[in-house]
Design a protein around this motif. Sequence first.
Motif, PDB file in Angstrom:
ATOM      1  N   PHE A  50       0.418  -1.446  -0.188  1.00  0.00           N
ATOM      2  CA  PHE A  50      -0.155  -0.141  -0.008  1.00  0.00           C
ATOM      3  C   PHE A  50       0.760   1.042  -0.068  1.00  0.00           C
ATOM      4  CE2 PHE A  50      -4.215  -2.859   1.011  1.00  0.00           C
ATOM      5  CZ  PHE A  50      -4.852  -2.075   0.529  1.00  0.00           C
ATOM      6  N   LYS A  51       1.907   1.225   0.900  1.00  0.00           N
ATOM      7  CA  LYS A  51       2.491   2.191   0.413  1.00  0.00           C
ATOM      8  C   LYS A  51       3.576   2.081  -0.960  1.00  0.00           C
ATOM      9  CE  LYS A  51       5.392   5.803   2.618  1.00  0.00           C
ATOM     10  NZ  LYS A  51       6.449   5.521   1.849  1.00  0.00           N
ATOM     11  N   ILE A  52       3.521   1.106  -1.175  1.00  0.00           N
ATOM     12  CA  ILE A  52       4.409   1.589  -2.585  1.00  0.00           C
ATOM     13  C   ILE A  52       3.136   2.405  -3.553  1.00  0.00           C
ATOM     14  CG2 ILE A  52       4.908   0.322  -5.069  1.00  0.00           C
ATOM     15  CD1 ILE A  52       6.032  -1.985  -3.108  1.00  0.00           C
ATOM     16  N   CYS A  53       2.255   2.020  -3.720  1.00  0.00           N
ATOM     17  CA  CYS A  53       0.927   2.067  -3.997  1.00  0.00           C
ATOM     18  C   CYS A  53       0.898   3.786  -3.876  1.00  0.00           C
ATOM     19  CB  CYS A  53      -0.062   1.456  -3.657  1.00  0.00           C
ATOM     20  SG  CYS A  53      -0.814  -0.034  -4.284  1.00  0.00           S
ATOM     21  N   ASP A  54       0.643   4.826  -2.518  1.00  0.00           N
ATOM     22  CA  ASP A  54       0.773   5.665  -2.363  1.00  0.00           C
ATOM     23  C   ASP A  54       1.988   6.350  -3.252  1.00  0.00           C
ATOM     24  OD1 ASP A  54      -1.009   5.320  -1.249  1.00  0.00           O
ATOM     25  OD2 ASP A  54      -0.264   5.528   0.744  1.00  0.00           O
ATOM     26  N   GLU A 106       3.338   2.927 -16.599  1.00  0.00           N
ATOM     27  CA  GLU A 106       2.399   2.585 -17.872  1.00  0.00           C
ATOM     28  C   GLU A 106       1.963   4.174 -17.218  1.00  0.00           C
ATOM     29  OE1 GLU A 106      -0.872  -0.406 -16.702  1.00  0.00           O
ATOM     30  OE2 GLU A 106       0.731  -2.503 -17.963  1.00  0.00           O
ATOM     31  N   SER A 107       1.491   4.266 -15.927  1.00  0.00           N
ATOM     32  CA  SER A 107       0.859   5.153 -15.975  1.00  0.00           C
ATOM     33  C   SER A 107       1.416   6.129 -14.804  1.00  0.00           C
ATOM     34  CB  SER A 107      -0.346   5.335 -16.281  1.00  0.00           C
ATOM     35  OG  SER A 107      -0.822   4.991 -14.798  1.00  0.00           O
ATOM     36  N   ASN A 108       1.349   7.222 -14.917  1.00  0.00           N
ATOM     37  CA  ASN A 108       2.059   8.086 -13.437  1.00  0.00           C
ATOM     38  C   ASN A 108       0.416   8.199 -12.241  1.00  0.00           C
ATOM     39  OD1 ASN A 108       4.839   9.104 -14.152  1.00  0.00           O
ATOM     40  ND2 ASN A 108       3.327  10.996 -15.274  1.00  0.00           N
ATOM     41  N   ASN A 109      -0.698   8.275 -13.424  1.00  0.00           N
ATOM     42  CA  ASN A 109      -1.738   8.296 -12.066  1.00  0.00           C
ATOM     43  C   ASN A 109      -2.605   6.527 -11.869  1.00  0.00           C
ATOM     44  OD1 ASN A 109      -2.529  10.910 -11.594  1.00  0.00           O
ATOM     45  ND2 ASN A 109      -3.600  11.096 -13.594  1.00  0.00           N
ATOM     46  N   LEU A 110      -1.860   6.472 -10.927  1.00  0.00           N
ATOM     47  CA  LEU A 110      -1.882   5.059 -10.590  1.00  0.00           C
ATOM     48  C   LEU A 110      -3.690   4.122 -10.208  1.00  0.00           C
ATOM     49  CD1 LEU A 110      -0.662   2.314  -9.805  1.00  0.00           C
ATOM     50  CD2 LEU A 110      -1.406   2.900  -7.662  1.00  0.00           C
ATOM     51  N   THR A 111      -4.919   3.667 -11.130  1.00  0.00           N
ATOM     52  CA  THR A 111      -5.326   3.421 -10.705  1.00  0.00           C
ATOM     53  C   THR A 111      -6.385   2.737 -10.138  1.00  0.00           C
ATOM     54  OG1 THR A 111      -5.585   1.726 -12.639  1.00  0.00           O
ATOM     55  CG2 THR A 111      -5.766   3.323 -13.495  1.00  0.00           C
ATOM     56  N   LYS A 112      -7.174   2.449  -9.288  1.00  0.00           N
ATOM     57  CA  LYS A 112      -7.748   1.546  -8.314  1.00  0.00           C
ATOM     58  C   LYS A 112      -7.150  -0.286  -9.003  1.00  0.00           C
ATOM     59  CE  LYS A 112     -10.034   1.114  -4.338  1.00  0.00           C
ATOM     60  NZ  LYS A 112      -9.337   2.015  -3.693  1.00  0.00           N
ATOM     61  N   GLU A 115      -4.271  -0.521  -8.505  1.00  0.00           N
ATOM     62  CA  GLU A 115      -3.400  -0.598  -6.813  1.00  0.00           C
ATOM     63  C   GLU A 115      -3.981  -1.860  -6.601  1.00  0.00           C
ATOM     64  OE1 GLU A 115      -4.202   1.993  -3.561  1.00  0.00           O
ATOM     65  OE2 GLU A 115      -5.603   1.271  -4.034  1.00  0.00           O
ATOM     66  N   ARG A 116      -4.926  -2.404  -6.957  1.00  0.00           N
ATOM     67  CA  ARG A 116      -5.034  -3.756  -6.765  1.00  0.00           C
ATOM     68  C   ARG A 116      -4.246  -5.053  -7.059  1.00  0.00           C
ATOM     69  NH1 ARG A 116     -12.141  -2.530  -7.493  1.00  0.00           N
ATOM     70  NH2 ARG A 116     -12.123  -1.653  -5.239  1.00  0.00           N
ATOM     71  N   GLY A 189     -13.751  -9.160 -13.524  1.00  0.00           N
ATOM     72  CA  GLY A 189     -12.353 -10.454 -14.103  1.00  0.00           C
ATOM     73  C   GLY A 189     -11.013  -9.476 -13.345  1.00  0.00           C
ATOM     74  N   GLU A 190     -11.721  -8.498 -13.114  1.00  0.00           N
ATOM     75  CA  GLU A 190     -10.299  -7.772 -12.560  1.00  0.00           C
ATOM     76  C   GLU A 190      -9.379  -8.812 -11.173  1.00  0.00           C
ATOM     77  OE1 GLU A 190     -11.321  -2.975 -14.071  1.00  0.00           O
ATOM     78  OE2 GLU A 190     -11.872  -3.922 -12.826  1.00  0.00           O
ATOM     79  N   ILE A 191      -8.258  -8.271 -10.989  1.00  0.00           N
ATOM     80  CA  ILE A 191      -7.881  -8.651  -9.606  1.00  0.00           C
ATOM     81  C   ILE A 191      -8.638  -7.679  -8.189  1.00  0.00           C
ATOM     82  CG2 ILE A 191      -6.005  -9.140  -8.006  1.00  0.00           C
ATOM     83  CD1 ILE A 191      -4.734 -10.076 -10.525  1.00  0.00           C
ATOM     84  N   ASP A 192      -9.344  -8.532  -7.553  1.00  0.00           N
ATOM     85  CA  ASP A 192      -9.556  -7.257  -6.360  1.00  0.00           C
ATOM     86  C   ASP A 192      -8.994  -7.655  -5.239  1.00  0.00           C
ATOM     87  OD1 ASP A 192     -11.124  -5.723  -5.225  1.00  0.00           O
ATOM     88  OD2 ASP A 192     -12.665  -4.989  -7.023  1.00  0.00           O
ATOM     89  N   ASN A 193      -9.491  -7.445  -4.228  1.00  0.00           N
ATOM     90  CA  ASN A 193      -9.359  -8.576  -2.653  1.00  0.00           C
ATOM     91  C   ASN A 193     -11.011  -7.852  -2.056  1.00  0.00           C
ATOM     92  OD1 ASN A 193      -9.689  -5.461  -0.853  1.00  0.00           O
ATOM     93  ND2 ASN A 193      -7.812  -5.820  -3.018  1.00  0.00           N
ATOM     94  N   LEU A 194     -10.555  -8.632  -0.477  1.00  0.00           N
ATOM     95  CA  LEU A 194     -11.822  -8.991   0.317  1.00  0.00           C
ATOM     96  C   LEU A 194     -11.767  -7.704   1.347  1.00  0.00           C
ATOM     97  CD1 LEU A 194     -11.750 -12.901   0.519  1.00  0.00           C
ATOM     98  CD2 LEU A 194     -14.013 -10.711  -1.276  1.00  0.00           C
ATOM     99  N   GLY A 195     -10.629  -6.753   1.296  1.00  0.00           N
ATOM    100  CA  GLY A 195     -10.589  -6.003   2.412  1.00  0.00           C
ATOM    101  C   GLY A 195      -9.566  -6.077   3.349  1.00  0.00           C
TER     102      GLY A 195
END
Length: 437
Positions: A50-54, A106-112, A115-116, A189-195
């Motif tokens: 999550f830190k990497i994503c931030d 890929e992009s500077n604006n990391l999408t949701k 991130e997942r 069909g995207e990678i996601d998570n259960l929180g």
Amino acid sequence: MKVFKFGGSSLANSTNIKKVKNIIINEINSNGKDLVVVLSAVFGITNLLFKICDNLKNNQSIDSEIKTFREKFLNIIEELLYESFKDTCKIFLEETINTITNLKNESNNLTKREERIIVAQGEIITSFIFHNFLLQEGVENLFVNALDFIKINEEREPDYEYINSVASNIFSSKSLYITQGYICRNHLGEIDNLGRGGSDYTASIIGYVLKAKEIQIWSDVSGIYNNDPRFVENTYPVNYLTFDEAAELAYFGAKVLHPSTVLPAQKSSIPVILKNTFNPFTAGTVITNLVLSEGFKAIAAKDNITIIQIKSYRMLMAYGFLRKIFETFERFKVPVDVITTSEVSVSLTIDDDTHLNEIVEELSTFANIEVIKNNTVIACVGYIPKNKPGYLQKVLTLLEKIPIRMLSYGSSDYNITLVIDTTYKKEALNKLNELFL
Ligand code: ADP
Ligand code: ASP
Ligand code: MG
């Protein structure tokens, strides 16, 4: 068939991972090879991801985080594995790191969505290493990718129809299966998570679908404690809880169990047992449908609670007032935790402030709104039937010096919920510990 889930602390380093292996071998030796093992990520890794994503979102370097990630897993690989197993895992580690760093490019604006993908990598690499470690040690096991069968629908609820249909093929024989917790695919069909903490939930979903005999959640404590051990001395693990009691405790802050875990298990009465990887022969906490005793069993507390007070004289004796209020929360998909009402006002709490301003703006069109931040919800949980006097009185007597902002009692036979200013939290938890004397 049983499901065992091991959390991050059980997988924090090679020493702990060996303990997990021993627990699995012990189970197989005692009860045969009929086990699904669900693994979380190595301790601290999901936070690091999550830190990497931030950092990516803020256009900051991720070099140091990637270094930590690589070193952590290289250490584990070096200490656990040899020969081809070591090489295989090192290659997999570099592929995992490439997945992360390529998203950066890929992009500077990391999408949701991106991130997942990133935060899923902890479970993916951890489970791969563990699968190889068991093979190396001569423990035959089948590696199952959770992304192939754990799916959530648009409401972010498990898609049981899909999971059922796929799982029966995947888990078709009695075997030892290794899979990941937390990660899943969504309706697109995207990678996601259960929180956060969602591996417990994965274990329970699998247990439900495969009609498991038992679901065991292994962590670094011997079960659900009667009070928050970080704020209160003389706490102890509770031996038995009902599903309802455990659900209340998990929802109101006992971090040891993800709040949704209870639901699938309760639906088919599968016992959930919380066990300690570092003390595997202690009984832990057993959660079933059985009501074994009356009285308070445990307390949980949840911070960062916001109270919203909604007052409207126009609404005096009008119907539809509550509907109007709750429609607002539904629109913003914000769950309401505690509610109290009077004739012209309603107070409720939320723990997700993301849409607070919009919610207040919308409610202000028909009511006066007051917002109070920095509250703690305290749940006093046990079998406390309403038709018996004294339970509520006991709680209030212990808290006589503490201002109580909200109080909810009577909607179930297993919880008294209070909301207080967080400043009083420690004092309140310590006072309430007397409920168990
Ligand atoms: P894991 O990484 O195995 O999933 P968690 O960190 O999610 O483990 O949960 C275990 C932690 O929960 C314990 O180390 C403890 O600090 C914390 N905890 C908070 N409240 C309670 C409670 N009431 N009973 C037991 N543990 C609790
Ligand atoms: N690794 C995930 C987390 O840290 C899921 C889990 O631990 O259950 O939230
Ligand atoms: Mg957990």
